[in-house]
Motif scaffolding. Structure first.
Motif, mmCIF file in Angstrom:
data_model
loop_
_atom_site.group_PDB
_atom_site.id
_atom_site.type_symbol
_atom_site.label_atom_id
_atom_site.label_comp_id
_atom_site.label_asym_id
_atom_site.label_seq_id
_atom_site.Cartn_x
_atom_site.Cartn_y
_atom_site.Cartn_z
ATOM 1 N N HIS A 70 5.843 -12.267 -6.608
ATOM 2 C CA HIS A 70 5.504 -11.579 -5.383
ATOM 3 C C HIS A 70 6.882 -11.021 -5.097
ATOM 4 C CE1 HIS A 70 2.811 -15.454 -5.559
ATOM 5 N NE2 HIS A 70 1.927 -14.378 -5.252
ATOM 6 N N PRO A 71 7.080 -9.885 -5.733
ATOM 7 C CA PRO A 71 8.405 -9.242 -5.633
ATOM 8 C C PRO A 71 8.609 -8.776 -4.312
ATOM 9 C CG PRO A 71 7.198 -8.330 -7.638
ATOM 10 C CD PRO A 71 6.282 -9.222 -6.672
ATOM 11 N N VAL A 72 7.784 -7.882 -3.675
ATOM 12 C CA VAL A 72 8.267 -7.276 -2.521
ATOM 13 C C VAL A 72 8.212 -8.582 -1.186
ATOM 14 C CG1 VAL A 72 7.341 -5.949 -0.668
ATOM 15 C CG2 VAL A 72 7.470 -5.022 -2.975
ATOM 16 N N SER A 83 0.923 -1.317 0.004
ATOM 17 C CA SER A 83 0.221 0.049 0.014
ATOM 18 C C SER A 83 0.894 1.376 -0.016
ATOM 19 C CB SER A 83 -1.071 -0.248 1.223
ATOM 20 O OG SER A 83 -0.346 0.021 2.260
ATOM 21 N N PHE A 84 0.399 2.284 -0.486
ATOM 22 C CA PHE A 84 1.235 3.560 -0.717
ATOM 23 C C PHE A 84 0.357 4.613 -0.939
ATOM 24 C CE2 PHE A 84 2.083 0.177 -4.198
ATOM 25 C CZ PHE A 84 0.951 0.640 -4.908
ATOM 26 N N ASP A 85 0.845 5.993 -0.932
ATOM 27 C CA ASP A 85 0.085 7.063 -1.375
ATOM 28 C C ASP A 85 0.565 7.069 -2.714
ATOM 29 O OD1 ASP A 85 -0.717 7.624 0.992
ATOM 30 O OD2 ASP A 85 0.564 9.504 1.387
ATOM 31 N N SER A 103 8.767 -0.275 0.359
ATOM 32 C CA SER A 103 9.043 -1.056 -0.926
ATOM 33 C C SER A 103 7.870 -1.135 -1.792
ATOM 34 C CB SER A 103 9.187 -2.687 -0.412
ATOM 35 O OG SER A 103 10.504 -2.942 0.404
ATOM 36 N N THR A 104 8.356 -1.272 -3.002
ATOM 37 C CA THR A 104 7.491 -1.824 -4.169
ATOM 38 C C THR A 104 8.047 -2.460 -5.387
ATOM 39 O OG1 THR A 104 8.251 0.359 -5.013
ATOM 40 C CG2 THR A 104 5.845 0.464 -4.202
ATOM 41 N N CYS A 105 7.476 -2.901 -6.296
ATOM 42 C CA CYS A 105 8.113 -3.615 -7.219
ATOM 43 C C CYS A 105 7.764 -2.555 -8.626
ATOM 44 C CB CYS A 105 7.645 -4.764 -7.756
ATOM 45 S SG CYS A 105 5.878 -5.181 -8.459
ATOM 46 N N VAL A 106 8.270 -2.936 -9.917
ATOM 47 C CA VAL A 106 7.808 -1.780 -10.896
ATOM 48 C C VAL A 106 6.471 -1.654 -11.084
ATOM 49 C CG1 VAL A 106 8.208 -3.984 -12.714
ATOM 50 C CG2 VAL A 106 8.331 -1.509 -13.326
ATOM 51 N N LYS A 107 5.515 -2.759 -10.854
ATOM 52 C CA LYS A 107 4.316 -2.568 -11.129
ATOM 53 C C LYS A 107 3.461 -1.589 -10.253
ATOM 54 C CE LYS A 107 3.472 -7.162 -11.030
ATOM 55 N NZ LYS A 107 4.726 -7.542 -10.839
ATOM 56 N N GLY A 108 3.675 -1.846 -9.082
ATOM 57 C CA GLY A 108 3.350 -0.890 -7.944
ATOM 58 C C GLY A 108 3.778 0.277 -8.135
ATOM 59 N N LYS A 109 4.902 0.659 -8.360
ATOM 60 C CA LYS A 109 5.557 1.911 -8.253
ATOM 61 C C LYS A 109 5.374 2.684 -9.710
ATOM 62 C CE LYS A 109 8.639 5.198 -7.233
ATOM 63 N NZ LYS A 109 8.577 6.279 -6.088
HETATM 64 S S1 SF4 Z 1 4.820 -6.872 -4.993
HETATM 65 FE FE1 SF4 Z 1 2.961 -7.147 -5.485
HETATM 66 S S2 SF4 Z 1 1.495 -5.776 -4.327
HETATM 67 FE FE2 SF4 Z 1 3.833 -5.024 -4.133
HETATM 68 S S3 SF4 Z 1 4.009 -3.300 -5.548
HETATM 69 FE FE3 SF4 Z 1 4.506 -5.136 -6.649
HETATM 70 S S4 SF4 Z 1 2.772 -6.292 -7.316
HETATM 71 FE FE4 SF4 Z 1 1.864 -4.617 -6.324
#
Ligand code: SF4
Ligand code: SF4
Ligand code: SF4
Ligand code: FES
Length: 1017
Positions: free
Chosen positions: A459-461, A301-303, A325-331
């Motif tokens: 599940h990168p993070v 979760s993030f802003d 933390s994030t991965c490329v998709k979340g960021k």
């Molecule tokens: S690890 Fe999963 S939930 Fe976290 S930012 Fe990446 S895709 Fe989104």
């Protein structure tokens, strides 16, 4: 003990101690005042707490970030400890310590250190995109009241690096704090970044000196998130964040020159004031909204910062699962929300095409046709499919629509495609279908075993927590997989069992434990039923048998068994490599059996972790979108639950057995299911055997699809309803660790699209219901009142970044560790579940001689409907491909880039080859994302015996070379071409060894040099 209210303590300064602190306290002196502190904690943390408590001026601390620990590169946190200068971030608290933060020596040292930093950074805050109130360099300039710069700014002989699609690095603004290096090396553990301190002009290096694009950088964004200034910036911020930052470059440079020209005369004071005014003005137009990622079950979760519909950036900080933390998709994966491809109006089929329609017309048509079909063929002639990308509230409404309005239990969600076998394995053995602990348990475990999961990409993070524990804390890592992915490369033991045989070696391990006195007898006696029956069932599973069936050397299996038995605590992580087989439920059961035999439940750092794929695959099932279960996993055949829902909903509920996704497709082919209402699922691409599924859709009398994009599935629809993605709505998701989290609306729905919960309610009411939910909170309220598992969940209790992990008692108590006092069976005891080995359904033959595996890629989500519409992701990974081993390449004379036809017994597709050692022998691998030709054109109809999850991973194929060759389908920009440079972290000691390095502060004050060493946690 409540440390803030303990009245028996001496009445000196009250401080807010870390909430989880249950250690004994000590006292230290800070600037003459006695305060409480925790022995061994970082002094900087104690100082920061005291600064808040006493409203005292902060100690400067440019390189310190609480999530990174002490880096000790900036020297700005110099204080006097017992009369000697030391870095506060590097020192640890000890009883009686006397600390002075503002002595002349400390102040001079702090100032000198910061002067050096300004020599590396041009202050042009008013026209800087990072002038958002949180720039550490700006704030420290103000904190130290810097009027003039003692050390002039010097440009570095490097250009800006713009080669990554998502962010840029500006060496000229880089203050060499090393936060990014620490984050990349030891939090993300991608090990791309370093600083070569011996260079004449050090800078941050990617892969030791490569440009960012094409380096091993996975664009996770950790480095940008922790960068204290504008050296690393999201490209989406550049020119957008400030009032003046979008000016043409020449104008900007002119303004910077003016600032520099007046600074010697007027000092930084007025200049900073001006920039702070501009920064304050930004608050009015930049919106910061908390949301939860929709791309996997980790639950980051993030802003999200937005300016109108423009996404400025994603800022992670406080998320319970991910913090920074994030991965490329979340960021970076959100631009799809503004894609011109978004559906913005309802569509109604007209022959072979669609026309736009009003909501009134579309909803009327949907309700009328569903009611007609229900009247004509009965309620069970309609199937409802919920989405595991949608919210818990939407899942709840969808199953209520099916049961209470549609009168059928034909309701399912796409956990059927991945997670149902894992849930089944846990139902059989421990009772709840959820992870038995939290991600923090995985991180603290002594040993992690990963089976059939490409965790670093899927599940990168969560993977970062394992990588960090393995790198820094001595955690042992065992990986069993067909493919040598990143976690396999990092593992202490990696082995490749034959496809579909995991259940055999797992069961053999259990037998080994019993045979060699390694089973945890005390635990079994106290907590587990059916031990003898289970032990007897293990008779065939000798290690020799497992070695033969699985194709794994006996020594390797024995080593694994011994390590597993010896580990103080162990977790097992698994995913679709286990579940998507005909024996997926059995293998999941075997995993849980092994954990029980070795006593690895009921303690922190232990347990079973089926890693949930979609963001809300856990919640979609939790909230009842399953044919056999009401919300909270109460069986629809349970009389008490049935009566409770009938009374709660005020309707007669169906008693007939419902169909799951797979059975629905079969029922369409059999002419029994006439209509479907499908929400948020590109089922054609996601279900196995796409051709067969497509044929079923074309046989339906009426088909409603609700989605954000016109997917391949929409081609078969009669009505397409435009839905809003997560950023445009409110609700909750439940992550893999059973964590329920709220998402808030970031932007308005695009065009006429609507949140799914509103659409479902509209359909229900037109079908005859009288629902009146005004907000998802109403839906959660109803659900909590009916389902004991969620009894204590309220929107207030999970406001902002607060979360709850189910089960949640009425008083709001949740359970991060699932089994502490009992297992979820009537007598509180777990059950060992006997199993028999059954061979995979479909195996290779002379003709179909290659085993095809498939799975996720880091940068793409599922079939790619969203991520291919993110330009940066598309640029890095635009094409599908099939990975083949060097051995297969040699036999078939294939090279990377060659086009091939891939043919299975169920279908065929055309793609390019990537030759790689990630796969071995006669095995191949395809990413499951491929927008036009999904891998499921090849996969067949076999399913897991217990749950009907398709056996996607049992697909033999043959390859035929085509006479065309193109470039590598993974472009040079892709991170898979990079070469990481692992090191311990920033390695600041190398900076201290430079001939020109001098510790700041008065000569002869005796600096205490504290080496980096504390890495735990
Ligand atoms: S690890 Fe999963 S939930 Fe976290 S930012 Fe990446 S895709 Fe989104
Ligand atoms: S992998 Fe790339 S984006 Fe992630 S921390 Fe390292 S350098 Fe930064
Ligand atoms: S780029 Fe890295 S070293 Fe440079 S200022 Fe940012 S975090 Fe510090
Ligand atoms: S905060 Fe940078 S050395 Fe302590």
């Amino acid at each position: 003990m409540d440390l803030t209210t303990d009245a028996t303590r001496p009445s000196h300064t009250a401080v807010t101690l870390p909430l989880n602190s249950n250690q004994p306290l000590c006292t230290i002196q800070i600037d003459g005042t006695i305060v409480d502190a925790v022995p061994g904690e970082r002094l900087i943390d104690a100082l920061n707490r005291d600064a808040i408590a006493r409203n005292r001026k902060d100690v400067p601390q440019v390189c310190y970030h609480p999530r990174l620990g002490p880096i000790q590169t900036c020297d700005t946190c110099m204080v006097e400890i017992d009369g000697k200068l030391a870095r506060a971030c590097g020192a640890t608290v000890a009883e009686g310590m006397k600390v002075v933060t503002e002595s002349s020596a400390a102040s001079a040292a702090q100032r000198e250190a910061f002067d050096r930093i300004l020599g590396n950074h041009l202050l042009y805050c008013t026209v800087c995109d990072n002038n958002n109130g949180n720039c550490t360099v700006h704030n420290t300039t103000a904190l130290l009241d810097i009027e003039h710069q003692a050390i002039p700014y010097r440009e570095k002989p490097y250009d800006k690096d713009m080669s990554n699609p998502f962010y840029r690095y500006d060496p000229d603004q880089c203050i060499l704090c090393g936060r990014c290096v620490e984050a990349c090396q030891n939090v993300q553990v991608n090990e791309t970044l370093s600083i070569r301190w011996e260079d004449e002009h050090p800078r941050v290096l990617w892969d030791g000196g490569h440009e960012i694009g094409g380096s091993s950088c996975v664009s996770c964004g950790h480095c940008i998130t922790v960068c204290p200034c504008n050296a690393l910036m999201e490209k989406s911020m550049l020119g957008h964040a400030g009032y003046f930052t979008g000016l043409p470059a020449a104008a900007l440079e002119g303004m910077i020159d003016i600032v520099k020209a007046v600074e010697p005369e007027i000092g930084y004071g007025p200049i900073l004031q001006l920039s702070e005014t501009e920064s304050a003005m930004r608050e009015a137009r930049v919106k910061k909204t908390k949301t939860v990622c929709t791309y996997c079950g980790v639950g980051c979760s993030f802003d999200i910062w937005t300016k109108d519909r423009h996404i400025l950036k994603v800022e992670p900080s406080e998320g319970a699962a991910n913090n920074i933390s994030t991965c490329v998709k979340g960021k970076f994966g959100w631009d799809y929300v503004n894609s011109p491809d978004r559906l913005t109006k309802p569509l109604i089929r007209e022959g072979e095409t669609f026309r736009e329609a009003s909501w009134e017309e579309a909803l009327d048509l949907v309700a009328r046709r569903l009611n007609e079909i229900k009247a004509q063929h009965g309620p069970d002639a309609i199937g409802y499919i919920s989405s595991s990308k949608c919210t818990n509230e939407e899942s709840y409404l969808m199953q209520k629509l099916a049961r209470a309005v549609g009168g059928t239990n034909n309701i399912d969600n796409c956990s059927r495609y991945c997670q149902s076998p894992a849930t089944q394995g846990l139902f059989r053995t421990v009772g709840y279908g959820g992870d038995s602990g939290s991600i923090s348990d995985i991180a603290q475990s002594a040993l992690v075993m990963i089976v059939g999961s490409n965790t670093a990409e899927a599940h990168p993070v969560l993977a970062t927590r394992v990588k960090r524990a393995h790198k820094l804390n001595g955690q042992r890592l065992i990986v069993a997989d067909l493919r040598e992915h990143e976690m396999a490369r990092r593992a202490d033991i990696f082995f490749r069992p034959n496809p579909g045989t995991d259940m055999v070696w797992l069961s053999a391990l259990s037998r080994y434990m019993f045979d060699n006195g390694l089973a945890k007898t005390e635990f079994l006696n106290q907590w587990v039923n059916d031990v003898d029956k289970y032990r007897a069932s293990l008779e065939p599973f000798t290690m020799e048998y497992a070695s033969k069936v699985c194709g794994v050397p006996l020594e390797t299996l024995t080593r694994v068994a011994k390590e597993f038995a010896a580990a103080e605590s162990a977790c097992i992580l698994w995913a679709m490599g286990v579940t998507q087989h005909c024996g997926g439920s059995d293998t999941s059961t075997a995993i849980s059996n092994l954990l029980l035999v070795t006593g690895n439940y009921m303690r922190p750092g232990t347990g079973a972790y089926p890693l949930r794929g979609h963001n809300n695959v856990q919640g979609a099932s939790d909230f009842g979108s399953m044919p056999a279960y009401f919300p909270g996993y109460e069986k629809v055949t349970d009389e008490e639950a049935f009566a409770r829902y009938e009374q709660g909903w005020g309707v007669k509920l169906p008693t007939s057995k419902g169909l799951d996704n797979h059975e629905m497709v079969e029922a369409v082919h059999a002419g029994k299911l006439k209509a479907m209402y499908l929400v948020g699922e590109d089922m054609y691409s996601a279900d196995s055997n796409a051709n067969y599924v497509g044929d079923a859709f074309s046989k339906l009398d009426f088909f409603v699809v609700e989605d954000c994009f016109f997917t391949l599935t929409c081609r078969y629809a009669d009505v397409v309803l435009p839905a809003s993605p997560s950023l445009e709505k409110e609700g909750t998701f439940t992550s893999t660790e059973r964590r329920v989290q709220r998402l808030y609306q970031v932007i308005e729905p695009l065009g006429e699209s609507r949140p799914d919960w509103q659409i479902i309610q509209d359909v229900a009411n037109r079908m005859g219901a009288h629902w009146n939910y005004t907000h998802p909170a109403d839906i959660m309220h109803e659900s909590a009142a009916l389902a004991p598992l969620f009894a204590g969940i309220t929107y207030d209790r999970i406001a902002g970044y607060k979360t709850l992990q189910w089960p949640v008692a009425v008083d709001g108590t949740d359970q991060p560790l699932l089994y502490t006092e009992k297992f979820n069976f009537p007598d509180g005891k777990a059950r060992l579940y006997p199993l028999q080995w059954i061979e995979p359904c479909e195996v290779v033959s002379d003709e179909y001689d290659i085993h095809l595996n498939n799975g996720r890629m880091l940068e793409h989500f599922h079939e790619g409907n969203m991520t291919y519409r993110v330009p940066g992701i598309h640029e890095e990974t635009p094409h599908g491909f099939v990975e083949i081993s060097p051995e297969t390449a040699g036999t078939l004379q294939l090279v990377t880039g060659q086009w091939v036809d891939v043919t299975s017994r169920h279908g065929e597709l055309r793609t390019q080859v990537v030759v790689t050692e990630r796969v071995s022998g006669k095995q191949a691998y395809m990413p499951l994302n491929r927008p036009k030709h999904p891998v499921n054109l090849l996969t067949g109809n076999n399913t897991d015996r217990a749950t009907h999850t398709p056996a996607y991973k049992e697909t033999p194929v043959k390859l035929k070379m085509l006479p065309w060759k193109g470039p590598d389908p993974l472009p040079p920009l892709n991170f898979r071409h990079g070469h990481p440079t692992p090191q311990r972290g920033v390695e600041v000691e190398r900076k201290w060894q430079r001939a020109d390095y001098r510790t700041p502060g008065r000569a002869g004050n005796g600096l205490v040099q504290i080496q980096n060493g504390q890495r735990k946690g």
